[in-house]
Design an enzyme around this catalytic site. Structure first.
Site, short mmCIF file in Angstrom:
data_model
loop_
_atom_site.label_atom_id
_atom_site.label_comp_id
_atom_site.label_asym_id
_atom_site.label_seq_id
_atom_site.Cartn_x
_atom_site.Cartn_y
_atom_site.Cartn_z
N GLU A 65 4.89 -10.44 -25.25
CA GLU A 65 5.19 -10.36 -23.90
C GLU A 65 5.33 -11.90 -23.26
OE1 GLU A 65 1.35 -8.45 -21.92
OE2 GLU A 65 0.21 -8.96 -23.72
N ARG A 87 -5.13 1.00 -23.39
CA ARG A 87 -5.77 -0.04 -22.61
C ARG A 87 -6.94 0.35 -22.69
NH1 ARG A 87 -1.60 2.46 -19.10
NH2 ARG A 87 0.37 0.66 -18.85
N ARG A 107 -5.53 -1.59 -27.42
CA ARG A 107 -5.13 -3.00 -27.27
C ARG A 107 -6.72 -4.13 -26.68
NH1 ARG A 107 -1.78 -4.18 -21.80
NH2 ARG A 107 -3.29 -3.22 -21.18
N ASN A 125 6.82 -5.50 -18.66
CA ASN A 125 6.37 -5.79 -17.42
C ASN A 125 5.92 -7.55 -17.13
OD1 ASN A 125 6.65 -3.93 -17.36
ND2 ASN A 125 4.15 -2.98 -16.39
N ASP A 126 4.92 -7.91 -18.45
CA ASP A 126 4.28 -9.80 -18.96
C ASP A 126 5.72 -10.43 -19.25
OD1 ASP A 126 2.10 -9.43 -17.06
OD2 ASP A 126 1.21 -8.75 -18.86
N ARG A 179 5.56 -10.47 -10.01
CA ARG A 179 6.89 -9.29 -10.08
C ARG A 179 5.72 -8.39 -8.40
NH1 ARG A 179 2.44 -5.81 -13.98
NH2 ARG A 179 2.45 -7.17 -15.43
N CYS A 185 5.98 -1.05 -24.45
CA CYS A 185 5.49 -0.60 -24.19
C CYS A 185 4.84 -0.75 -22.53
CB CYS A 185 3.65 -0.48 -24.51
SG CYS A 185 2.69 -2.04 -24.74
N HIS A 237 0.76 -1.11 -0.22
CA HIS A 237 -0.07 0.29 0.13
C HIS A 237 0.78 1.39 -0.35
CE1 HIS A 237 -2.88 2.78 1.38
NE2 HIS A 237 -2.40 3.57 1.73
#
Lengths: 75, 846
Positions: free
Chosen positions: B709, B579, B616, B732-733, B743, B780, B472
């Site tokens: 990805e 997105r 996407r 990231n993926d 992650r 991206c 958090h």
């Protein structure tokens, strides 16, 4: 019992399940002698739920049977 | 009526077993009723007589049929099969259906159930035995629907229930009781409860949420379908009502014959495992530099403020129960008001997700279970804080017994709410702590309540000893654009209040004894960075061309129309990733084609017709399901049905979206991009759908690209390049799939670095494959906004960078200061590095 299931080479696995069921996976079911199996004192009925699977419904706990059979098959 | 007979045929084939030989006392002792069992050799449960289905258990392992004469026949397949939650059972009828004798009711997979359950023995029980004067059972082996299993002689029921005529109508009820049974009140506990209830003359009912069931009827109790932790109470009317309520309350609390201790016990006494230091833990060579996980980038020079979680101490007992109860009610009311204010404040600040947290907290405060339990304890002479804490902890205990991530989050919320009330009861005022300027908050962990109360204008950084990059505190820090460290050595908690420290959120370090000289250098560096950022902002609208004349397209990652407008202000040359999930999430139903087309058009218009807009397609999965698209829970959602896999398995959704996107073409240079492509057939199928719809709408020239990805796509890039018009690497993926590390994982997350040479080599493979077919590659993922990574990406042959909106000016400025030749040399060097740390070290030197 082993011979009525088509001999030791026909038995792929044996295990106990649902307390009183001996569950066999077989190579093939052609040599299965259902009538003779049901005539065994300990067997109440025979069930074939899947193509290669046979359940023997025993009138007692199946686990000692499973371990005994596994021992015999591995020797 | 006494003349009547009812013949029940065997519902399954198999071996007849007398009920008293069934290895389950509930059935063997005939608590549910008289009957018989069959060890089945067939896999279809058939109706034993004509009648009506009056109950189908939600787990589909038990069904009750009412014969035309009103005899209730419960058929229960197997023992303990409620645990299977329906797996292996296929119901063929529903409650209320009229069935003929021999009609199939439930199909079951005998082998599957035999492997999972204690027994397959199927009980056939008459649950309203008072209607039967004599039973006659068969024995041996039976064949379903051929052999008669039992014959009932129906007799006039005895005259019970004349209690009311006697005028003895004393009524009483129990407190609310939380059900401790892990699978709720299913057949077995229902039978035990009914058996207990039958020992009393009173009419007894079980109440759950305004619904009542006759406590003496197993079927009625099962029909109530009470689940774990639900609140019930006993309502009894009659001469022995008091005794009945007491006895049944105890019986329910004790688990109705089920072992309820195992379900809850492990959670109540968690095995204390001492935290060990990982072999991978970085050891600081300098005792003045504490290491942590870089949770949010940036550098802060400020003073420590230890946010201690005060030890809340209170007496266990209190003398005046009334006063305690009033204090608790008052505290809850005040907390609700506080939370409402907080929620409104956060909403006004645009911090919607945190506002939602506090809305949820308000609901928790209204939870009757906790309040009732606390009231009960107060009545027993306990103090308000003690009672409240106990009641919440009990609820937490129950929740912990259920294994679910959602519930884990709820536990944290409950703890937060618990503390809020305790503080109010004890008169501890959070607002009292005023912070000095330039404060760096240090704490074990931060709860939403902690951070909501902070004076954010004074805070310039966060340091926590627990949590990772997704905690958090980390998320909050990133949203506030402040640096943060997580997982820092606990010795940080011993630092003096007000001590000057230097927090480096890029390097993941906290310098606790920086010299004035070091601090001065840093301040100069910060100043420089600020100036550079200002310069970059001024030149935001100039193109990003390297010093040796190579144009790099710098575009934006956006999620809605507002972002699109903001992106243009920051100099974005288009959108590299829209997105589209925002269209679908938080909607009760799927938006139709027109609604979707309208939103795409608005975004396209915000950009302009000459700008690229890459949409996407829907990228959701089992980890973030849509309300109107329920997905079965998956063992492993990240390897499950997500991204394009959903679109391919439900082409109607994909088709509507593709059509909507195509319809916005012309308003901008629209391109369609598929997420999570792993195999070529997936791409071909999705592309074919686009071509069909484009032909249907008469649209042409819409490019179709894919996200890279999944490592398989990078490795086989050459083949994908033959089909796709462009690639966009989702770093990231790609990183988490390449390293097989989540992650978001609190212990592993810090190792998930897109600058890992393995990931960089995959990007290289992607570019090499694309070049063979003259296709372009963009990035991206997060790496495109990472100033350290940008020169490497350019050197690898990436020609489009799709960044987070605020990063665009600086990325563009950086590109202008690079030359392709230098970047290529750098990339060569970086690809030869053995690990991410060496890559970062090499890049930081430059």
């Amino acid at each position: 019992m082993i011979s009525q299931l088509g001999g030791r080479d026909n038995i792929v696995t044996v295990m106990a399940c649902a307390t009183n069921r001996l569950r066999f996976t077989l190579q093939q079911k052609e040599q299965l002698a259902i009538q003779q199996l049901t005539e065994l004192a300990c067997v109440n009925a025979v069930m074939e739920p899947q193509s290669k699977v046979v359940h023997l419904l025993l009138n007692e706990d199946a686990s000692p049977w499973a371990s005994e059979l596994n021992q015999q098959l591995s020797n | 009526m006494s003349e009547q007979r009812l013949e029940l045929k065997a519902p399954v084939s198999g071996v007849v077993i007398p009920l008293d030989q069934v290895p389950d006392p509930v059935f063997a002792q005939k608590m549910v009723g008289e009957g018989i069992s069959i060890d089945p050799t067939s896999e279809h449960l058939l109706a034993p007589c004509k009648g009506k289905i009056i109950q189908m258990h939600p787990s589909q392992h038990a069904i009750t049929l009412e014969s035309e004469q009103g005899i209730e026949v419960l058929m229960h397949i197997g023992l303990d099969t409620v645990m299977l939650k329906g797996d292996g059972f296929t119901p063929l009828v529903a409650e209320g259906d009229l069935v003929e004798q021999g009609q199939p009711l439930i199909d079951f997979d005998a082998d599957k159930i035999a492997l999972a359950a204690r027994s397959l023995m199927t009980e056939i029980i008459i649950t309203n035995g008072d209607q039967v004067s004599r039973y006659q059972f068969t024995s041996g082996n039976v064949v379903a629907n051929r052999d008669t299993l039992m014959t009932l002689e129906l007799g006039t029921p005895a005259n019970t229930d004349d209690i009311e005529q006697q005028g003895l109508t004393k009524e009483c009820s129990s407190e609310w009781i939380s059900i401790p049974n892990p699978t709720g009140i299913h057949a077995r506990p229902a039978a035990a409860l009914a058996a207990e209830a039958k020992m009393f003359q009173s009419r007894i009912k079980l109440e759950r949420d305004g619904q009542f069931a006759d406590a003496k009827s197993v079927v009625a109790l099962m029909g109530l379908n009470v689940k774990l932790a639900e609140q019930v109470r006993i309502v009894a009317k009659g001469r022995d009502a008091d005794e009945a309520v007491d006895a049944l309350t105890v019986a329910i609390c004790d688990g109705l014959g089920e072992d309820v201790s195992t379900a809850v016990e492990p959670a109540t006494q968690p095995i204390e495992i001492e935290e060990e230091v990982s072999l991978l833990a970085k050891v600081s060579s300098d005792p003045n530099i504490l290491l942590g996980i870089a949770a949010s980038p940036g550098i802060a020079i400020g003073n420590v403020h230890q946010l201690e979680h005060q030890q809340l101490s209170y007496e266990e007992l209190a003398s005046d129960a009334n006063a305690e109860r009033n204090a608790l009610t008052d505290a809850i009311e005040r907390a609700k008001a506080d939370l409402k204010t907080l929620q409104a404040k956060l909403q006004a600040d645009g911090n919607v997700s945190n506002a939602e947290i506090f809305a949820a907290h308000q609901e928790l405060l209204e939870d009757p279970a906790i309040f009732q339990q606390a009231k009960k304890l107060i009545k027993e002479g306990k103090s308000a804080p003690y009672s409240w804490n106990q009641a919440v902890q009990e609820q937490i205990k129950v929740l912990r017994a259920v294994d679910s991530d959602v519930i884990a989050g709820r536990v944290a919320d409950l703890e937060d709410v618990c503390t809020r009330i305790l503080k109010l009861l004890l008169g501890i005022d959070d607002e009292a702590t005023t912070l000095a300027e330039q404060t760096i908050i240090v704490a074990e962990d931060l709860t939403p309540s902690d951070t909501a109360n902070l004076d954010r204008s004074k805070v310039i950084g966060f340091v926590t000893t627990l949590g990772g990059a997704t905690s958090h505190a980390a998320i909050l820090a990133r949203s506030m654009n402040l640096p943060a460290l997580a997982g820092v050595d606990p010795q940080v908690l011993a630092l003096q209040q007000g001590l000057q420290v230097v927090l480096d959120g890029d390097a993941g370090t906290l310098n606790i004894a920086a010299t004035d000289e070091q601090i001065e250098q840093l301040r100069q560096k910060q100043q420089q960075q600020r100036e550079l950022a200002e310069q970059a902002q001024q030149k935001a609208h100039q193109p990003a061309v390297t010093s040796d004349g190579v144009a790099i397209e710098v575009v934006a990652n956006i999620g809605n129309v507002k972002d699109a407008i903001e992106a243009c202000k920051h100099g974005a040359e288009g959108v590299g990733l829209l997105r589209s999930e925002f269209l679908y999430l938080d909607q009760a139903t799927e938006p139709n084609e027109d609604q979707q087309a309208q939103v795409y058009t608005e975004i396209a218009d915000a950009l302009g017709s000459d700008k690229p807009l890459i949409v996407r397609t829907l990228d959701v999965g089992g980890d973030k399901p849509l309300p109107y698209l329920p997905m079965p829970s998956e063992e492993n959602p990240f390897l499950g049905e997500r991204g394009i896999r959903i679109g391919l398995n439900r082409p109607s959704i994909l088709k509507r979206q593709v059509r909507a996107i195509l319809r916005a073409h012309g308003h901008a240079k629209l391109k369609i991009m598929f997420p999570m492509i792993a195999t070529l057939p997936e791409l071909k199928a999705a592309k074919q759908l686009v071509q069909q719809e484009a032909a249907d709408l008469g649209v042409s020239g819409v490019e179709v690209g894919i996200m890279v990805e999944v490592p398989s796509t990078a490795v086989l890039s050459e083949h994908f390049a033959a089909e796709a018009d462009f690639f966009s690497v989702g770093t990231n993926d790609l990183t988490q799939y390449a390293l097989a590390m989540d992650r978001g994982h609190p212990k592993l997350g810090w190792q998930v670095d897109a600058l890992d040479p393995a990931v960089l080599r995959l990007i290289k493979m992607t570019v090499d494959g694309a070049n063979k077919h003259g296709k372009w590659v963009g990035v991206c993922g997060g790496a495109a906004s990472d100033l350290l990574a940008v020169p490497v990406l350019i050197g690898l042959g990436v020609t489009e960078l799709s960044c987070s909106v605020p990063a665009i000016p600086e990325v563009k400025e950086l590109v202008r200061n690079c030359s392709l030749a230098q970047c290529q040399a750098l990339a060569e060097q970086v690809l030869q590095q053995p690990d991410a740390e060496s890559v970062r070290a090499l890049l930081q030197k430059l």
